[in-house]
Design a protein around this motif. Sequence first.
Motif, PDB file in Angstrom:
ATOM      1  N   PRO A 202      63.503  27.975  45.741  1.00  0.00           N
ATOM      2  CA  PRO A 202      63.801  28.993  44.720  1.00  0.00           C
ATOM      3  C   PRO A 202      63.746  30.397  45.332  1.00  0.00           C
ATOM      4  O   PRO A 202      62.870  30.709  46.125  1.00  0.00           O
ATOM      5  N   MET A 203      64.712  31.217  44.959  1.00  0.00           N
ATOM      6  CA  MET A 203      64.783  32.594  45.455  1.00  0.00           C
ATOM      7  C   MET A 203      64.107  33.505  44.429  1.00  0.00           C
ATOM      8  O   MET A 203      64.719  33.957  43.467  1.00  0.00           O
ATOM      9  N   ARG A 204      62.809  33.739  44.656  1.00  0.00           N
ATOM     10  CA  ARG A 204      62.003  34.489  43.691  1.00  0.00           C
ATOM     11  C   ARG A 204      62.481  35.921  43.520  1.00  0.00           C
ATOM     12  O   ARG A 204      62.445  36.459  42.406  1.00  0.00           O
ATOM     13  N   ARG A 205      62.925  36.554  44.590  1.00  0.00           N
ATOM     14  CA  ARG A 205      63.421  37.938  44.463  1.00  0.00           C
ATOM     15  C   ARG A 205      64.625  38.012  43.540  1.00  0.00           C
ATOM     16  O   ARG A 205      64.727  38.904  42.704  1.00  0.00           O
ATOM     17  N   ASP A 206      65.559  37.077  43.712  1.00  0.00           N
ATOM     18  CA  ASP A 206      66.751  37.061  42.858  1.00  0.00           C
ATOM     19  C   ASP A 206      66.369  36.768  41.406  1.00  0.00           C
ATOM     20  O   ASP A 206      66.906  37.367  40.481  1.00  0.00           O
ATOM     21  N   LEU A 207      65.442  35.844  41.222  1.00  0.00           N
ATOM     22  CA  LEU A 207      64.985  35.504  39.874  1.00  0.00           C
ATOM     23  C   LEU A 207      64.320  36.717  39.229  1.00  0.00           C
ATOM     24  O   LEU A 207      64.597  37.049  38.081  1.00  0.00           O
TER      25      LEU A 207
END
Length: 68
Positions: A54-59
């Motif tokens: 999962p791409m936390r920054r994008d989320l």
Amino acid sequence: MGEKCCAVVVPASGSAVTRQELAEHLRAVAVASVTFPERLVLATELPRNSVGKPMRRDLRAELLDTEG
């Protein structure tokens, strides 16, 4: 400081859940009020990188955009 707890939930394929049901479940398993998410978000999928993480920054950016 200034950050808020948010839970993003992707229901299992073929299942349906509401924010109310999620909140009731969190209360039933005795999640402490100080750690209870201020915002519950239902999503169809999480942004992921090429490895599948999962791409936390994008989320986080998506959540901040929708918060307005």
